[in-house]
Each structure stands twice: as C-alpha cells, then as structure tokens.
Write an enzyme that holds these catalytic residues in place. Structure first.
Site, PDB file in Angstrom:
ATOM      1  N   LEU A  22       0.827  -1.140   0.068  1.00 31.51           N
ATOM      2  CA  LEU A  22      -0.018  -0.073   0.021  1.00 31.51           C
ATOM      3  C   LEU A  22       0.944   1.273   0.135  1.00 31.51           C
ATOM      4  O   LEU A  22       1.812   1.199   0.417  1.00 31.51           O
ATOM      5  CB  LEU A  22      -0.974  -0.129   1.471  1.00 31.51           C
ATOM      6  CG  LEU A  22      -1.700   1.132   1.609  1.00 31.51           C
ATOM      7  CD1 LEU A  22      -2.825   0.795   2.497  1.00 31.51           C
ATOM      8  CD2 LEU A  22      -0.725   2.169   2.644  1.00 31.51           C
ATOM      9  N   ASN A  23       0.593   2.182  -1.019  1.00 26.45           N
ATOM     10  CA  ASN A  23       1.126   3.609  -0.419  1.00 26.45           C
ATOM     11  C   ASN A  23       0.049   4.626  -0.657  1.00 26.45           C
ATOM     12  O   ASN A  23      -1.051   4.284   0.249  1.00 26.45           O
ATOM     13  CB  ASN A  23       2.154   3.855  -1.571  1.00 26.45           C
ATOM     14  CG  ASN A  23       2.100   3.892  -2.933  1.00 26.45           C
ATOM     15  OD1 ASN A  23       1.983   2.877  -3.534  1.00 26.45           O
ATOM     16  ND2 ASN A  23       2.484   4.874  -3.466  1.00 26.45           N
ATOM     17  N   ASP A  24       0.036   5.877  -1.282  1.00 25.02           N
ATOM     18  CA  ASP A  24      -0.799   6.982  -1.232  1.00 25.02           C
ATOM     19  C   ASP A  24      -2.368   6.698  -0.901  1.00 25.02           C
ATOM     20  O   ASP A  24      -2.715   5.646  -1.596  1.00 25.02           O
ATOM     21  CB  ASP A  24      -0.649   7.834  -2.171  1.00 25.02           C
ATOM     22  CG  ASP A  24       0.724   8.100  -2.814  1.00 25.02           C
ATOM     23  OD1 ASP A  24       1.702   7.531  -2.343  1.00 25.02           O
ATOM     24  OD2 ASP A  24       0.812   8.775  -3.643  1.00 25.02           O
ATOM     25  N   GLN A  40      -3.118   3.313  -3.188  1.00 23.44           N
ATOM     26  CA  GLN A  40      -2.168   2.965  -4.472  1.00 23.44           C
ATOM     27  C   GLN A  40      -1.984   1.533  -3.803  1.00 23.44           C
ATOM     28  O   GLN A  40      -1.508   1.202  -2.640  1.00 23.44           O
ATOM     29  CB  GLN A  40      -0.960   3.677  -4.334  1.00 23.44           C
ATOM     30  CG  GLN A  40      -1.053   4.994  -5.135  1.00 23.44           C
ATOM     31  CD  GLN A  40      -1.015   4.497  -6.498  1.00 23.44           C
ATOM     32  OE1 GLN A  40      -0.034   4.548  -7.303  1.00 23.44           O
ATOM     33  NE2 GLN A  40      -2.103   4.863  -7.105  1.00 23.44           N
ATOM     34  N   SER A  84      -1.584   7.610  -8.595  1.00 23.62           N
ATOM     35  CA  SER A  84      -2.511   8.635  -7.583  1.00 23.62           C
ATOM     36  C   SER A  84      -3.449   9.577  -7.995  1.00 23.62           C
ATOM     37  O   SER A  84      -3.108  10.116  -9.144  1.00 23.62           O
ATOM     38  CB  SER A  84      -1.745   9.383  -6.458  1.00 23.62           C
ATOM     39  OG  SER A  84      -1.037   8.566  -5.692  1.00 23.62           O
ATOM     40  N   ASP A 152      -0.857  13.133 -10.172  1.00 22.26           N
ATOM     41  CA  ASP A 152      -1.382  13.334  -8.966  1.00 22.26           C
ATOM     42  C   ASP A 152      -2.447  14.518  -8.963  1.00 22.26           C
ATOM     43  O   ASP A 152      -2.660  15.290  -8.087  1.00 22.26           O
ATOM     44  CB  ASP A 152      -0.542  13.458  -7.743  1.00 22.26           C
ATOM     45  CG  ASP A 152       0.689  12.384  -7.815  1.00 22.26           C
ATOM     46  OD1 ASP A 152       0.522  11.311  -8.261  1.00 22.26           O
ATOM     47  OD2 ASP A 152       1.567  12.729  -7.038  1.00 22.26           O
ATOM     48  N   GLU A 204       5.180  16.235  -5.285  1.00 17.19           N
ATOM     49  CA  GLU A 204       4.024  15.279  -5.615  1.00 17.19           C
ATOM     50  C   GLU A 204       2.649  15.539  -4.737  1.00 17.19           C
ATOM     51  O   GLU A 204       2.803  16.159  -3.940  1.00 17.19           O
ATOM     52  CB  GLU A 204       4.468  13.891  -5.126  1.00 17.19           C
ATOM     53  CG  GLU A 204       5.978  13.260  -5.844  1.00 17.19           C
ATOM     54  CD  GLU A 204       6.318  11.934  -5.559  1.00 17.19           C
ATOM     55  OE1 GLU A 204       6.264  11.596  -4.308  1.00 17.19           O
ATOM     56  OE2 GLU A 204       6.387  10.869  -6.459  1.00 17.19           O
TER      57      GLU A 204
HETATM   58  C1  FRU Z   1       3.630   9.199  -4.068  1.00 17.40           C
HETATM   59  C2  FRU Z   1       3.743   8.946  -5.550  1.00 17.40           C
HETATM   60  C3  FRU Z   1       3.077   9.616  -6.461  1.00 17.40           C
HETATM   61  C4  FRU Z   1       2.424   8.522  -7.246  1.00 17.40           C
HETATM   62  C5  FRU Z   1       2.198   7.361  -6.606  1.00 17.40           C
HETATM   63  C6  FRU Z   1       2.665   5.851  -7.515  1.00 17.40           C
HETATM   64  O1  FRU Z   1       4.073   8.386  -3.299  1.00 17.40           O
HETATM   65  O2  FRU Z   1       5.074   8.868  -5.880  1.00 17.40           O
HETATM   66  O3  FRU Z   1       3.512  10.875  -6.789  1.00 17.40           O
HETATM   67  O4  FRU Z   1       1.337   8.764  -8.309  1.00 17.40           O
HETATM   68  O5  FRU Z   1       3.262   7.555  -5.530  1.00 17.40           O
HETATM   69  O6  FRU Z   1       2.535   4.942  -6.399  1.00 17.40           O
END
Ligand code: FRU
Length: 463
Positions: A22-24, A40, A84, A152, A204
């Site tokens: 998991l990220n954003d 994400q 994102s 984003d 970002e």
């Molecule tokens: C931020 C980022 C965003 C991008 C996404 C990709 O963590 O780098 O800029 O859209 O993660 O997973």
C-alpha cells in the site's frame, strides 16, 4: 477471506493492504453517507509492483468493507501503473481523476524521455464498479518547461469553475504545481504555475483545500535538504499558508509547515465530508526509505494508512491542528492502568498537566520520547534496532514560549501516532516488535493526569 491474525504484526485499527503493498491514499470522498478510501495498491507484491487502486469504504470509521482492486492498468495510457489521484463528488457520482503512468521499454532517463503521464477520468457510484476510462490530458498538453514528471491530479470547484492541480518537476529540476481550469470537468485548459524558488526538485500529491475559509496548499516535496529540526526524512510533506488566492495566481505561498515529525508519513490527501469536516489521511510509510527490515513483508504485506484526522484551524498560531476523528473514540474498550499493560497491544494514552520540567516516556523499552526544558525540544528515538528497523532519531522544536500541554498516543500492534498539544504537532511511525514482547510504557518526570484505554479493533469485512 479473513484477515491474517499475527499478534505482533497485524494492525488492529489501521487500514492495511491485507496482502501486498500500500502507498498513497487516493480518491478520498464521502458519497451518500459512505466514506470511500482508495489507495495505491499492489496486491500480492509486499515490496511494491504494478500499481492499482484498492478500495475500503466505511460509514463510521470503525466498520469497513474491503473490496480489493477498483481499477488496474488496462490501457496503453496507464500500462505502467494506475497512479495517484482524487475523487470529486457531484450528482451522486464520483469523478475520479488519476495519472496513467507509462514507462517505455528502452534506455531512457524516464525524466526527460521514455515516460508518459496521462490524466484520466473514470466515474463510479459505489467505488466498486467503474465506468470506461477517458483520457483527458497527455504529456504534450502540459507546459513545455516541464519534464515528464507530472502527476497526481486533485480537483475542486470554486464559484462554478473547476480547478485541477498537478504536481510537477521542471526541466531546471524545480518542483511546482500546475493549475488547469474547466467549465465541464472534461475539457481542461492550463491556467498557471504555483512555485517557490529553491524548494526541492519535484512536488508530488498537491492538494489545495480550505479550513475555516482559509486556503492552504499541501504538497509532498522531494529534494529538500535536511536540517536539525526540519526535513528529517528522505522526502517531506507539509502545507503552505497562502497570502494570495492560489487559484488566481501562483506566487501567494506563505509559510511551509511540515505535517508530521515522525518516520512514516507521506503523500497525505484531504477531503470534506458531509458534516463539512476537512479530513486528512496519509500513507504511513516513506518511499525509498531504508528500512533495515520490515517484518510485515514476511507476513505478505507492507505499509498502512494513518488514522483519519480532522483538520482544525488554530487562529493563534495560524497553523492546522490534526485531531483523530471523533468516531475513533468508539474504539475505547476499558480504562486501563498503564502499569499493567502485559498483553494489551492496542491502547490510547492521554497525558496532560505536565510540570514544566524535563520528562521521558519510554515505550516497550526501545522507543523513547524525551522533552528537554532547556532546549524546548522533543527527541524521539529508537534505542532498539529491531523496534526501529534501523531508524534512529527525529526532533521537534517547540515555538518560543510554547509548552507541552497534552500528548495523546494511539498505539497499535505495529504503529504509533502521537498528537501533541491538541494535534498542533504530530509524530507518526511504524515500529516492529520482536516476538514475545511484553508491552510496557514508563513515564519519568512530573505528569499529573494520565488516562488510558484499551482499544477494540476495526471490524473489516473483506469482500
Ligand atoms: C507518491 C507517488 C505519487 C505517485 C504514486 C505512485 O508516493 O510517487 O506521486 O502517483 O506515488 O504509486
């Protein structure tokens, strides 16, 4: 499917990918009573991989549904990742804008060549079914002075006009935000740049939002040089107060304040709910950070989202306070005595009435928080290598004359969120217990009021 149940690792009241990466947080919104929390998501790849959007929904921030992948790469325009983006709600529908990332195979630098960043729209009424994807903007539609790093999208509507902000990196390696305008949410025209000299090479996840009628711009800048009390992580996230309307022109940025002082906080996004509260959720993780080890990877997943936090404007400091959503109080189970935590892995602790002298708080004999009156700062340090996963120290300097009034902790199996002075400062981190740990917390110094509650877990229904 049921959730994993690892006493030392499985988060009890934080959203996590259940399996995979998991990220954003993405597409945060409330539609017809239901909060939608996309993120994400690389299912089954705990170290990250192809980015899709995962989806949680909730009515109350306690009971959640997890419906897995909402959308994934399936067009030439998003073939290397559904990156994102946001959800703008109108007429009982989510308008979801995201970046379709494309990396062409070849010997490219992927900054000036070999990459495409497409802005794509889908709509959804439930966060589960998505319409067809519609390409709105391609790399050639962005200003010429930019590299191919543009991404984003976040959309808002003001006085009948739609605005989209995108984060970008210029050919001179300067971070900036670009603003597009639209009358119909579909056709977008470039309007202007928002920039600040010498403030990193890439911004970002921009997010222009309002609290109490005041305008703020949140960004996650990369390339800021570390200082003793600022910019201590590899990448940062924070918000600008504004002195001119940023929707009209680009040089209205005022002071920049970091959102959080911990090790694991990045790419936050805000939304306004049906009660008109501005809510912030962040990724509890840090891209490209050197985690010595992350035990959760062996368990098949990595990273979490922060608790949802309500943003409140503090007119005295002109800063934003972050406060855990009122709903989170419902997790309280029993009042507990912190001298007998034993196997209580999840609890809330509130401390106030500090005698104005030094104090130390120690958690699980490996994480220390020290306040020093002389320097009026707080030092957060992992003294146990396993617990901190090789991360060591972060520091927070209080403003002149400012005192510690209260500290609220939310302690989960593998994360700690700390809200200082009603959330004027926060500290968010993951931590990694060695097995067979006995939970402890010890306080040294004069702290008159101590309240603690064991916490119940979120109830997550996996579809
Ligand atoms: C931020 C980022 C965003 C991008 C996404 C990709 O963590 O780098 O800029 O859209 O993660 O997973």
């Amino acid at each position: 499917m049921s959730l994993k149940d690892n006493k030392y690792l499985t988060p009890r009241f934080h959203l996590f990918p259940t399996s995979g990466w998991l990220n954003d947080p993405n597409g945060l919104c409330q539609l017809d009573g239901i909060h939608h929390i996309f993120f994400q998501y690389s299912p089954d790849q705990p170290k990250g991989g192809e980015k899709t959007w995962g989806h949680y929904s909730t009515k109350d921030f306690i009971n959640y549904e997890f419906s897995g992948v909402f959308m994934k790469p399936d067009l030439p325009e998003d073939t290397s990742g559904v990156y994102s983006g946001c959800a703008y709600v109108e007429d009982h529908k989510m308008y979801i804008y995201y970046t379709g990332n494309v990396k062409h195979a070849g010997d490219y630098d992927y900054i000036l060549e070999g990459r495409e960043s497409n802005t794509i729209l889908v709509t959804s009424e439930n966060g589960v079914d998505a319409s067809e994807k519609r390409i709105l903007l391609r790399s050639q539609d962005y200003p010429d002075n930019l590299t191919l790093h543009v991404r984003d999208p976040k959309v808002l509507c003001k006085d009948g006009i739609y605005y989209m902000t995108l984060g970008a990196r210029t050919k001179k390696d300067e971070g900036c935000v670009i603003v597009f305008k639209s009358a119909d949410k579909i056709n977008w025209d470039f309007s202007h740049f928002i920039e600040k000299a010498d403030f990193g090479y890439m911004w970002e996840c921009p997010d222009l939002f309002y609290v109490d009628g005041k305008q703020f711009l949140s960004i996650s800048p990369q390339g800021l040089e570390a200082q003793e009390y600022r910019f201590q992580n590899i990448y940062q996230s924070g918000y600008f107060n504004t002195k001119e309307d940023l929707l009209a022109e680009g040089d209205g940025l005022d002071e920049f304040t970091e959102w959080d002082y911990g090790f694991d906080f990045y790419a936050p996004q805000t939304y306004v709910d049906e009660k008109d509260r501005t809510i912030l959720i962040a990724w509890m993780g840090m891209p490209d950070a050197e985690y010595g080890h992350d035990a959760s990877i062996e368990d098949g997943w990595q990273h979490m989202l922060s608790l949802p936090r309500e943003l409140v404007y503090d007119s005295k400091s002109k800063k934003l306070r972050q406060q855990p959503m009122a709903e989170i109080k419902e997790l309280r189970d029993k009042k507990i005595d912190i001298k007998n935590l034993a196997d209580i892995d999840t609890y809330e602790l509130y401390l106030s009435e500090f005698g104005q002298s030094d104090f130390t708080i120690q958690i699980n004999e490996g994480f220390n928080i020290k306040y020093s009156k002389l320097t009026n700062d707080m030092v957060f340090s992992f003294t146990d290598e396993m617990l901190g996963s090789n991360r060591t120290t972060r520091k927070l300097k209080l403003a002149d004359g400012e005192k510690i009034e209260n500290i609220r902790f939310y302690i989960d199996t593998c994360s700690i969120e700390i809200f200082i002075n009603d959330g004027l400062y926060t500290f968010t981190t993951k931590y990694f217990k060695a097995k067979e740990v006995e939970n402890t917390i010890s306080l040294e110094g004069s702290i008159e009021n101590i309240e603690a509650y064991s916490l119940k877990p979120f109830n997550i229904n996996i579809k």
